[in-house]
Every structure is written in C-alpha cells, then in structure tokens.
Design a protein around this motif. Structure first.
Motif, short mmCIF file in Angstrom:
data_model
loop_
_atom_site.label_atom_id
_atom_site.label_comp_id
_atom_site.label_asym_id
_atom_site.label_seq_id
_atom_site.Cartn_x
_atom_site.Cartn_y
_atom_site.Cartn_z
N ALA A 152 -19.33 44.26 -80.77
CA ALA A 152 -18.97 43.56 -79.55
C ALA A 152 -19.21 44.53 -78.40
O ALA A 152 -19.25 45.75 -78.60
CB ALA A 152 -17.51 43.12 -79.58
N THR A 165 -18.80 38.98 -77.53
CA THR A 165 -19.48 39.13 -78.80
C THR A 165 -20.97 38.90 -78.50
O THR A 165 -21.33 38.35 -77.46
CB THR A 165 -18.99 38.11 -79.84
OG1 THR A 165 -19.22 36.78 -79.35
CG2 THR A 165 -17.51 38.29 -80.11
N LEU A 177 -13.08 37.75 -80.18
CA LEU A 177 -12.35 38.56 -79.21
C LEU A 177 -11.20 37.74 -78.64
O LEU A 177 -11.38 36.58 -78.26
CB LEU A 177 -13.27 39.01 -78.08
CG LEU A 177 -14.31 40.06 -78.42
CD1 LEU A 177 -15.33 40.17 -77.30
CD2 LEU A 177 -13.66 41.42 -78.68
N LEU A 380 -9.98 42.56 -81.53
CA LEU A 380 -11.26 42.24 -82.16
C LEU A 380 -10.98 41.87 -83.61
O LEU A 380 -10.44 42.68 -84.37
CB LEU A 380 -12.21 43.43 -82.10
CG LEU A 380 -13.54 43.27 -82.84
CD1 LEU A 380 -14.40 42.21 -82.15
CD2 LEU A 380 -14.29 44.59 -82.92
#
Length: 385
Positions: A152, A165, A177, A380
């Motif tokens: 990411a 992402t 995310l 994440l």
C-alpha cells in the motif's frame, strides 16, 4: 485534494533501481508531528503471523528512509546490505493478533511479504545518495519474483494522511486500509472469493492470459507489454477510433480549471480552454497503459488534469463514445471487447468498486484512495485469500 499522482507520481520502478527518490514531488514538507499508530492485521487465512513480514520504506526530508520495529525513522545506508547483498528491513508480526507500529511523518510504501522475506538492496542513486532497489514482481529476473508480496502507498505529512491500495503494477495479496480521524473510512476490501476471481477473469480475457503468474500474482498489462507478455498494439484500434471520433465534432473535457474543447486533425488532438491551447499527439498502447509518454500529467493544474482525463477515458474505453469527459457512470466503463480487462477485473473485485487499476484511476473518484486531515490511526489488513 492531494492525489496519488501528485504524491507518488514520478517513480519508474524497475528491477534494478526502483528508488523512491522524488516520489513525493509537489507534496507538502513532512510536519514535526507525533507518530501515527499503524496496525497490521493478518486475516489472510493462508499464512500465519510467523510467516508474514512488513516493511515501511520511503522518503523523508529529501532522503530515503525506513521505519524500524520500534518506530524510529532510519536513513537508508549502503552498509545496511548484509553478506547476501540485501538489506533486512523486515518487521515481524506479533505472535498472534494485530501488530502495532508507530508511523513517523514520511511518504512511501508499506510492503507485506508472505512465506519469505523480501530482498531489497541499498544502492547509490544517480547523485551518489543511498537509495533502494524496490521489488519488481513483474520481472522474472527480480530477486523477489518468487516471493508473495504486495504493498500500500501513503504520505503522512502536515496536511494529514493520504493512502491507497494499488494494483497499478501488479496484484497479489488482497489488502484493505481503514483510516480513522475526522472521518472513518475503508478502501480496498475485496468481495468474498474475489482474489481467485481476479486471477480467473484476467486469464480468461483474450490477450491477457500470460499476465497471470500461477497463483502468485497478476501483472499489470503495461509491465506485461515491456516484458513480452502483452501485445504492444493491443489498444491501437481503440485509440484510432477515439481520435477519429472528434474530427468533425467537439470533445469537452472538464477539470477544476474549467472546460477544454478539443478537435482532432491527423494525429493531433488540440484543445482550447483555460490557459490557452493544449495539443496531444495520438498515444500508443503503452502510453495509455502507463498513463505516460504523450499522456504524462505534470502537476500544473492545466495540462496534467486534461491528460489524466484522456488517459482514464482510454483505459475505461469511454473516449470514443462519450463527447463529455470525464464519464462518471461506471456502467459505461470497459464495455468494448478490446479494453483494459485487468483494471476491469480489479474494480469488479472490490466491495466499493474502487481500485487503482491504472495510474489515472483517481479521475472521477474511482481509485482505492482515502485521506484525512486529522488522522488518529491507520489499519492495514491482509484480507482473506
């Protein structure tokens, strides 16, 4: 609004020296602020925490940096290469449950690797400064080709947290995310079973099958073109059709600067509008897939946004059929047989329909990108395979 292109544009990742220097060009300088809690959640269901590692690497203060397990910002150094010739910036996950790190102000990438560590080499850039050769999973000769990994992207600075992402280069590990602060936002989450469906859909699209590397990753068609896995003329007929469509009628492109009116003559598409006249030579398939070359988008508020709209329309196959751009109805995207089926599959896979299937996917708000001016924490998640 800051977008991925203004924050993270300008890097050409290669197998040899995919350094992040200059990636945050045009972004505000990092603020003197406290670290932001970053939670890593392994919900992959395919790999235990003991077989997963995270890397936080990027730019801060004009130099390449990495985040240590205790949350310190450390400059990249050539001496970081071990006896095997590679750094070991891997941060192991906690034995179970979430792993919490402290993220300092910086711009960069959060990599995850599964089943093995990444081989990231410290190198000297063109100015002799320490930099990093980033993983290039689309290159068979890259030392990380056999390692399951993904990333990411983010910038954490005086204006807040900006993150996304990305499938611009490839898709392998499904990531989501979750950003909390002034708002509560999530992006990137795949539908149930969508990872396998992405692989199947791309493999089934004519001309795209060689982009699928077993069950390891799907390579973006631009990189496939450069490595002989994708036809260099795949979009040529669609581009010709789009250019021909405006020889006798106007194309209207609206950006924050205003409306630009264009007509084609030969290979030139010329617009009049705010700031005067803009001309674009007919792009190649590669230009469209990389959103580069004649479609390169400078951060100038005039040419850049028009180039981005054209690039998005060509990837989404709406330019020939819609004389008012950008098109905001996703039902119109990817309709013809010759389209960017890679990006189509990525968008079909996500719960919110948003993905970074190509670099200009933020046009009209279809990118898996979120930002917050007052962030409190970022999570994440490695979502189920």
């Amino acid at each position: 609004m800051i977008t991925r292109r203004t924050l993270l544009g300008g890097i050409a990742a290669t197998a040899a020296t995919a350094a992040l220097a200059g990636r945050a060009a045009g972004a505000p300088a990092p603020r003197a602020a406290g670290p932001l809690p970053l939670h890593i959640v392994n919900a992959s269901g395919a790999y235990a925490n003991t077989s997963a590692w995270v890397y936080v690497i990027g730019n801060a203060g004009g130099q390449q940096v990495r985040v240590t397990p205790d949350g310190r910002l450390a400059p990249v150094a050539l001496a970081d290469n071990g006896t095997d010739g590679f750094t070991d910036y891997a941060i192991p996950l906690a034995g179970s449950g979430p792993t919490t790190l402290q993220l300092p102000p910086m711009s960069g990438r959060i990599y995850v690797s599964l089943g093995g560590k990444l081989k990231i080499k410290a190198v000297a850039d063109g100015n002799g400064k320490p930099a990093l050769a980033y993983p290039a999973g689309w290159v068979a000769g890259d030392p990380n080709f056999d390692v399951l990994h993904d990333c990411a992207e983010f910038t954490y600075d005086a204006s807040g947290m900006h993150c996304n992402t990305t499938m611009v280069d490839m898709f392998s590990v499904p990531l989501a995310l979750h950003l909390t602060g002034a708002a509560d936002q999530t992006t990137g989450t795949l539908k149930e079973g969508a990872r396998a469906k992405v692989f199947a859909d791309v493999k089934a699209a004519a001309g795209f099958d060689r982009l699928v590397v077993g069950d390891r990753r799907v390579i973006a068609p631009g990189h496939g073109l450069d490595t002989g896995l994708f036809a260099a003329d795949y979009l040529n007929s669609a581009i010709d059709e789009a250019w021909s469509a405006y020889t006798a009628k106007d194309l209207k492109v609206t950006t924050n600067a205003g409306t630009f009116t264009g007509r084609t003559k030969g290979d030139q598409l010329t617009f009049t509008g705010p700031g005067g006249t803009l001309s674009f030579t007919k792009p190649s398939t590669r230009d469209v897939l990389f959103c580069d070359g004649v479609l390169a988008a400078p951060n100038d508020g005039i040419r850049g946004p028009v180039a981005a709209v054209l690039g998005a329309a060509l990837n989404r196959s709406t330019l020939a059929t819609h004389a008012a751009q950008p098109v905001t109805d996703p039902a119109a995207f990817y309709a013809p047989p010759h389209t960017n089926h890679y990006s189509r599959a990525m968008h079909a896979a996500t719960k919110d329909g948003k993905a970074y299937g190509f670099a200009f996917d933020d046009v009209a708000g279809f990118a898996s990108y979120i930002e917050d001016p007052a962030p409190k924490e970022l999570t994440l998640t490695l979502t189920p395979f």
